[in-house]
Design a protein around this motif. Sequence first.
Motif, short mmCIF file in Angstrom:
data_model
loop_
_atom_site.label_atom_id
_atom_site.label_comp_id
_atom_site.label_asym_id
_atom_site.label_seq_id
_atom_site.Cartn_x
_atom_site.Cartn_y
_atom_site.Cartn_z
N TYR A 228 0.85 -1.12 0.05
CA TYR A 228 -0.01 -0.05 -0.13
C TYR A 228 0.87 1.29 -0.07
O TYR A 228 0.45 2.28 -0.67
CB TYR A 228 -1.10 0.05 1.14
N VAL A 229 1.77 1.25 0.80
CA VAL A 229 2.85 2.42 0.67
C VAL A 229 3.41 2.51 -0.54
O VAL A 229 3.74 3.80 -1.01
CB VAL A 229 4.07 1.99 1.79
N ALA A 230 3.66 1.57 -1.33
CA ALA A 230 4.46 1.51 -2.59
C ALA A 230 3.41 2.27 -3.75
O ALA A 230 3.92 2.82 -4.63
CB ALA A 230 4.84 0.26 -3.18
N TYR A 231 2.29 1.89 -3.74
CA TYR A 231 1.32 2.41 -4.74
C TYR A 231 -0.05 2.62 -4.40
O TYR A 231 -0.87 2.76 -5.39
CB TYR A 231 1.50 1.43 -5.89
N ALA A 250 0.45 3.08 15.22
CA ALA A 250 -0.09 4.55 15.29
C ALA A 250 1.11 5.41 15.02
O ALA A 250 0.80 6.50 14.22
CB ALA A 250 -0.55 5.07 16.72
N ASN A 251 2.51 5.23 15.01
CA ASN A 251 3.43 5.79 14.58
C ASN A 251 3.94 5.90 13.10
O ASN A 251 4.75 6.71 12.56
CB ASN A 251 4.63 5.81 15.46
N TYR A 252 3.36 4.83 12.60
CA TYR A 252 3.61 4.72 11.04
C TYR A 252 2.20 4.98 10.23
O TYR A 252 2.18 5.51 8.92
CB TYR A 252 3.81 3.13 10.47
N PHE A 255 2.07 7.76 7.36
CA PHE A 255 2.68 7.63 6.20
C PHE A 255 1.90 6.73 5.35
O PHE A 255 2.43 6.60 4.14
CB PHE A 255 4.11 6.99 6.40
N LEU A 256 0.66 6.35 5.63
CA LEU A 256 -0.21 5.70 4.72
C LEU A 256 -0.99 6.83 3.90
O LEU A 256 -1.52 7.52 4.53
CB LEU A 256 -1.15 4.79 5.53
N PRO A 260 -6.40 9.97 7.66
CA PRO A 260 -7.02 8.53 8.15
C PRO A 260 -8.30 8.10 7.23
O PRO A 260 -8.65 7.23 7.05
CB PRO A 260 -7.39 8.94 9.44
N ASP A 261 -9.05 9.12 6.89
CA ASP A 261 -10.43 9.08 6.35
C ASP A 261 -10.41 8.03 5.11
O ASP A 261 -11.22 7.51 4.82
CB ASP A 261 -11.15 10.37 6.29
N ARG A 262 -9.32 8.87 4.10
CA ARG A 262 -9.53 8.09 2.55
C ARG A 262 -8.94 6.81 2.70
O ARG A 262 -9.68 5.87 2.26
CB ARG A 262 -8.50 9.11 2.01
N PHE A 263 -7.85 6.48 3.58
CA PHE A 263 -7.42 5.26 3.98
C PHE A 263 -8.48 4.35 4.50
O PHE A 263 -8.83 3.18 4.02
CB PHE A 263 -6.32 5.23 5.26
N ALA A 264 -9.19 4.65 5.47
CA ALA A 264 -10.38 4.05 6.15
C ALA A 264 -11.56 3.57 5.03
O ALA A 264 -12.07 2.48 5.09
CB ALA A 264 -10.90 4.70 7.38
N ALA A 265 -11.67 4.60 4.39
CA ALA A 265 -12.61 4.46 3.30
C ALA A 265 -12.30 3.33 2.27
O ALA A 265 -13.18 2.48 1.66
CB ALA A 265 -13.31 5.50 2.50
N ARG A 266 -10.91 3.34 1.70
CA ARG A 266 -10.60 2.14 1.00
C ARG A 266 -10.53 0.85 1.54
O ARG A 266 -10.84 0.10 0.81
CB ARG A 266 -9.20 2.86 0.40
#
Length: 332
Positions: A228-231, A250-252, A255-256, A260-266
């Motif tokens: 996920y970090v790569a692409y 939590a400390n990483y 970098f995602l 938070p919200d877009r990641f959670a939705a995905r």
Amino acid sequence: MKTLIVVVFAVAAALWLLNTSLLVTPPSDTAKILAHRGIHQVFQQEGVENDTCTAQRIEPPRHAYLENTIASMQAAMDSGAEVVELDIHLTPDRQFAVFHDWTLDCRTDGKGVTEQTPMTTLKTLDIGYGYTADGGKTFPFRGRAQGQMPTLTEVFTALPHGRFLINFKSDRREEGATLAVLLRAHPEWRKSVFGVYGGSAPTQETLRLVPGLRGYDRQSTLACLGRYVAYGWTSIVPEACHNTLVVVPANYAPFLWGWPDRFAARMKDAGSEVILLGRYGGGDFTSGIDSADDLTLVPKNFAGYVWTNRAETISPLLGKRMAATNSQANRE
């Protein structure tokens, strides 16, 4: 030079548009507590290694609960935990003993390897025998927890409305197959299993045999987050992140892509649940959100699971924060 600047600006704008949370509707759900080991005696984690006897370094007790007991799980749920994490070992008499340690010597008055000891013997042990907060001067739980190591069957029976994240302590594939057989024989217990994790072989075997069950091991977690970090900036969610439990230190997390919200939705669209851990420092994935300080690492609109070793502390603090947020939103 001007062309290069325009290209750089266009790429940056595209990355922002694809990954900003500002353009995502905040989740309607709220954060949920995942209580690691139920409510239990906590200890200083600095310097802890695989063979450290953590029962000998507990903090002065503030309650009477011991980890992985039915009473501690009930207390965690009473405090607001939606999921309780527990640890299992498959014993020679084909029972799942619910107990953390690989060996019995640290916490109990027994000796030997947990998975090599019959459940009939484990049931005779005092699981509070080895706890001390003052270097062995006193043992506050000695004699108070005789016979309190439960089987997984007893947990499911005693807490029919509970949900559990099951940790395989070994890497024996047969543990996963045996759990699958147990759930097949008792389909009413399937809803109690939030997920599985731990040893790769039993975890993957359970996921293969129990349709729709979510789970993770170290390899699958690294595959998901690494890819996920790569692409992930493209909005493509790697297959390793689909229909699983995505654990995020939590400390990483910042970098995602889209945190938070877009990641959670995905992740939600990919059929996965997100579990937010504490800070990862190179050990295992069990540090938690355990203090008011740690709670600042939980995004305001986070709607996943908050992993904690102090459900009795974090659950009310999280509740107060959500109430304050709702009150402010109503005023606005």
